[in-house]
Design a protein around this motif. Structure first.
Motif, mmCIF file in Angstrom:
data_model
loop_
_atom_site.group_PDB
_atom_site.id
_atom_site.type_symbol
_atom_site.label_atom_id
_atom_site.label_comp_id
_atom_site.label_asym_id
_atom_site.label_seq_id
_atom_site.Cartn_x
_atom_site.Cartn_y
_atom_site.Cartn_z
ATOM 1 N N THR A 45 6.710 120.629 38.846
ATOM 2 C CA THR A 45 6.931 120.504 37.408
ATOM 3 C C THR A 45 7.758 121.635 36.823
ATOM 4 O O THR A 45 7.877 121.727 35.603
ATOM 5 C CB THR A 45 5.577 120.450 36.669
ATOM 6 O OG1 THR A 45 4.830 121.646 36.961
ATOM 7 C CG2 THR A 45 4.784 119.227 37.104
ATOM 8 N N LEU A 54 13.731 123.885 33.559
ATOM 9 C CA LEU A 54 13.239 122.536 33.304
ATOM 10 C C LEU A 54 11.768 122.509 33.653
ATOM 11 O O LEU A 54 11.374 122.906 34.751
ATOM 12 C CB LEU A 54 13.991 121.515 34.163
ATOM 13 C CG LEU A 54 13.500 120.065 34.100
ATOM 14 C CD1 LEU A 54 13.836 119.443 32.746
ATOM 15 C CD2 LEU A 54 14.129 119.234 35.224
ATOM 16 N N ARG A 56 7.983 120.168 33.167
ATOM 17 C CA ARG A 56 7.317 118.926 32.743
ATOM 18 C C ARG A 56 6.036 119.307 32.020
ATOM 19 O O ARG A 56 5.172 120.006 32.572
ATOM 20 C CB ARG A 56 7.002 118.030 33.935
ATOM 21 C CG ARG A 56 6.616 116.615 33.524
ATOM 22 C CD ARG A 56 6.707 115.636 34.660
ATOM 23 N NE ARG A 56 6.861 114.263 34.174
ATOM 24 C CZ ARG A 56 7.134 113.227 34.944
ATOM 25 N NH1 ARG A 56 7.298 113.400 36.248
ATOM 26 N NH2 ARG A 56 7.265 112.017 34.420
ATOM 27 N N ASN A 61 6.466 114.458 29.491
ATOM 28 C CA ASN A 61 7.891 114.568 29.195
ATOM 29 C C ASN A 61 8.498 115.787 29.889
ATOM 30 O O ASN A 61 7.840 116.820 30.052
ATOM 31 C CB ASN A 61 8.132 114.708 27.685
ATOM 32 C CG ASN A 61 7.879 113.426 26.926
ATOM 33 O OD1 ASN A 61 7.793 112.349 27.514
ATOM 34 N ND2 ASN A 61 7.762 113.533 25.613
ATOM 35 N N TRP A 62 9.769 115.676 30.250
ATOM 36 C CA TRP A 62 10.514 116.826 30.759
ATOM 37 C C TRP A 62 11.108 117.601 29.594
ATOM 38 O O TRP A 62 11.629 117.005 28.644
ATOM 39 C CB TRP A 62 11.630 116.375 31.691
ATOM 40 C CG TRP A 62 11.163 115.817 32.996
ATOM 41 C CD1 TRP A 62 11.003 114.499 33.328
ATOM 42 C CD2 TRP A 62 10.790 116.574 34.152
ATOM 43 N NE1 TRP A 62 10.548 114.383 34.611
ATOM 44 C CE2 TRP A 62 10.409 115.637 35.151
ATOM 45 C CE3 TRP A 62 10.739 117.930 34.441
ATOM 46 C CZ2 TRP A 62 9.990 116.028 36.425
ATOM 47 C CZ3 TRP A 62 10.325 118.328 35.708
ATOM 48 C CH2 TRP A 62 9.950 117.388 36.691
ATOM 49 N N GLU A 63 11.042 118.926 29.652
ATOM 50 C CA GLU A 63 11.655 119.790 28.643
ATOM 51 C C GLU A 63 12.707 120.649 29.333
ATOM 52 O O GLU A 63 12.408 121.358 30.299
ATOM 53 C CB GLU A 63 10.613 120.696 27.987
ATOM 54 C CG GLU A 63 9.496 119.938 27.288
ATOM 55 C CD GLU A 63 8.383 120.866 26.807
ATOM 56 O OE1 GLU A 63 8.557 122.105 26.910
ATOM 57 O OE2 GLU A 63 7.338 120.364 26.355
ATOM 58 N N SER A 81 18.358 119.105 36.571
ATOM 59 C CA SER A 81 17.893 117.719 36.426
ATOM 60 C C SER A 81 18.761 116.715 37.170
ATOM 61 O O SER A 81 18.747 115.530 36.847
ATOM 62 C CB SER A 81 17.834 117.345 34.939
ATOM 63 O OG SER A 81 19.135 117.394 34.353
ATOM 64 N N ASN A 207 11.380 108.780 32.488
ATOM 65 C CA ASN A 207 11.560 110.224 32.412
ATOM 66 C C ASN A 207 12.268 110.629 31.123
ATOM 67 O O ASN A 207 13.486 110.827 31.105
ATOM 68 C CB ASN A 207 12.376 110.713 33.624
ATOM 69 C CG ASN A 207 11.659 110.475 34.934
ATOM 70 O OD1 ASN A 207 10.591 111.023 35.176
ATOM 71 N ND2 ASN A 207 12.238 109.638 35.773
ATOM 72 N N MET A 209 13.560 113.044 28.285
ATOM 73 C CA MET A 209 14.027 114.425 28.362
ATOM 74 C C MET A 209 14.120 115.011 26.958
ATOM 75 O O MET A 209 14.792 114.451 26.087
ATOM 76 C CB MET A 209 15.398 114.478 29.042
ATOM 77 C CG MET A 209 15.919 115.877 29.294
ATOM 78 S SD MET A 209 15.143 116.674 30.716
ATOM 79 C CE MET A 209 15.885 115.750 32.077
ATOM 80 N N SER A 441 6.314 125.560 28.684
ATOM 81 C CA SER A 441 6.502 124.586 27.612
ATOM 82 C C SER A 441 6.176 125.267 26.285
ATOM 83 O O SER A 441 5.192 126.003 26.181
ATOM 84 C CB SER A 441 5.572 123.389 27.807
ATOM 85 O OG SER A 441 5.565 122.573 26.634
#
Length: 554
Positions: A45, A54, A56, A61-63, A81, A207, A209, A441
């Motif tokens: 992640t 990057l 998760r 959600n991916w940030e 990504s 996925n 983003m 995050s």
């Protein structure tokens, strides 16, 4: 086999323009290195490139947190990504190969589209082309016979939204948005909410983003879309300017110009108020019709910038509540025949009226109220529409939903199943003022909005089964396959008994099986339900009349 217009959309942008043309125009790109950076994978992640990364989040959600000049941003997006971008790309290509198996037909369409899109690069600013080109280096080589390189494919992604809503048979967009401020919001500050109902298939939405971008030039901003995007579909910058887009009714464009996602990106990166956003819109010609809802913390209000290939106009309200679906509202478009026809025949006006109805029931709209409105599945007067009806604000197929509080620089982003999953909150001042070396995050747990309990119900499980079965049955219909039993069709309809679609598909099968009595009953049941568009109603009536004639002759 019938070749869907979806295939034309994909081929349209795969044939967009070529890498050599870009390098001739900007020869310095040849000298930029693609191996000056490396990506470190810390866990399933988390991936890092220096301070950028990057991650998760716990909602799924991916940030992506990225900074620098255009080449660096594009390169780092790709490094972080690239596999997710390749996955999005493959979803589109697999659909293309499925719908257009003929190699000769693919080549013919692509030759035409290369000619059609030959000037696309001329309308995209150099910094975004540079970012797109750098990003494209992460797209792995593919051997699908399309004869186009990674740069072409990456550029194509930025116009998919535009052509998607032009082609009438490709019903993948039906966005709804609203803004309130002053006496209509809970704290008197501007609040904006929207559903992005851009549906390709379930795999494409797996996925999501969330981008946080600190460009070397301009204003830091966030946006929500999918891997491989340089443009913006929904976003807010650190000055509290927001941009969301709602497709209008377009004719087939005669030439490609600026993709609307690039216009939105330019606004977020370089506009801090409504006047600056308007100035950007005026100097960037587009090739489809679109309503941009632009909100501004500095102005503490929102407005619509309504764009088409031929004209631009603006729409504002004096009652502190602005509503937008998929038709134009400004003076320049009042007498526009295409817009009038769209209002009369589509589901845009119905959703517009429903939004106003729900806003009138909430005296002062809060973030929670806004999310509840976006999640509402019912029709006028809380009537039943059936799950997945395009006339509902929430037809359970949204790519994402988002709520902005521009004055507070706060944004709430949906996760999981469209707008029904949990919403993660972010504070942009905290994000862009924070220490990215922590590689975490920036979601604010205390402000998270929980998932809708509807996701845990038998009704929702039935809808998922109905959706999957619909795809299978529709494919069988296209192939002329008749081997479906009456009991199977009855079970299928019962999964979603309030929606017109199940009865319509069942009727089509009964008609193929020459069971005209059952076909007639099914089409009449479909017509007794709420049907989203005039064209669809006419189609059902056509089949009903055919079945009735056949039944009377037996």
């Amino acid at each position: 086999m019938r070749y869907s217009l979806l295939s034309v959309v994909v081929l349209f942008f795969f044939g967009a323009c070529s890498g050599p043309k870009l390098l001739k125009k900007y020869p310095h790109l040849r000298d930029l290195s693609t191996d000056s950076l490396s990506c470190h994978v810390d866990a399933d992640t988390l991936r890092t490139v220096g301070e950028d990364y990057l991650v998760r989040n716990t909602a799924g959600n991916w940030e992506l947190y990225v900074s620098g000049e255009p080449w660096s941003i594009g390169l780092k997006k790709g490094l972080l990504s690239g596999d997710l971008f390749t996955y999005q790309h493959d979803v589109f290509v697999n659909k293309l190969l499925e719908d257009v198996p003929s190699v000769s037909k693919r080549r013919w369409i692509m030759r035409f589209m290369r000619w059609y899109n030959r000037h696309l690069e001329d309308y995209i600013p150099e910094e975004y082309l540079t970012e797109i080109y750098a990003l494209s280096t992460s797209l792995r080589d593919v051997s699908d016979g399309l004869g186009v390189n990674g740069y072409q494919r990456t550029l194509w992604m930025h116009g998919a939204h535009d052509l998607g809503h032009v082609l009438q048979d490709l019903a993948i967009v039906g966005c709804s948005s609203f803004a309130v401020w002053g006496d209509k919001s809970a704290d008197g500050k501007l609040l904006i909410a929207r559903n992005l109902d851009f549906y390709f298939n379930d795999a494409f939405a797996e996925n999501k983003m969330v981008y946080f971008v600190r460009p070397e030039s301009g204003i830091p901003f966030m946006s929500v879309s999918w891997a491989g995007m340089v443009g913006v579909l929904s976003g807010m910058n650190q000055e509290g300017l927001t941009v969301t887009m709602n497709a209008g009714k377009s004719s087939i464009p005669l030439s490609a110009k600026t993709p609307i996602s690039i216009v939105a990106r330019e606004m977020l990166q370089y506009a801090s108020n409504l006047d600056e956003a308007i100035a950007i819109a005026k100097r960037m010609p587009v090739f489809v019709s679109e309503s941009l809802m632009v909100g501004s913390a500095k102005d503490n209000k929102a407005m619509l910038i309504e764009l088409s290939p031929k004209k631009i106009d603006f729409y504002e309200v004096d009652n502190n509540a602005l509503v937008c679906t998929n038709h134009f509202q400004s003076v320049s478009y009042v007498d526009d025949k295409r817009n009038q026809k769209h209002i009369a025949e589509s589901h845009s006006l119905y959703r517009y009226e429903r939004l106003n109805e729900l806003l009138s029931q909430n005296e002062h709209v809060s973030v929670t109220d806004a999310v509840n409105i976006l999640r509402n599945r019912h029709g006028h007067g809380d009537s039943t529409l059936g799950m997945g009806n395009d006339k509902s604000l929430n037809h359970l197929l949204a790519h994402h939903s988002i709520v902005f509080q521009p004055v507070d620089k706060r944004v709430y982003v949906s996760s999981g199943a469209g707008q029904m999953g949990s919403f993660t909150a972010y504070d942009l001042d905290e994000v862009f003022g924070g220490d990215w070396r922590e590689h975490r995050s920036f979601g604010i747990d205390s402000l998270a909005i929980p998932a809708d309990s509807f996701l845990q119900t038998e009704q929702y499980a039935n809808f998922q089964a109905f959706k999957q079965r619909t795809e299978i049955l529709w494919e069988q219909l296209q192939e002329g396959e008749q081997h479906v039993t009456k009991e199977e069709l009855q079970h299928y309809v019962e999964l979603n008994p309030d929606l017109w679609l199940g009865y319509y598909i069942a009727g089509r099968f009964f008609y193929l099986q020459q069971d005209y009595g059952e076909a007639l009953r099914s089409f009449e049941r479909a017509l007794s339900k709420v049907i989203p568009t005039a064209d669809m109603k006419l189609d059902i009536e056509k089949y009903r009349n055919r079945a009735e004639k056949k039944w009377k002759k037996r």
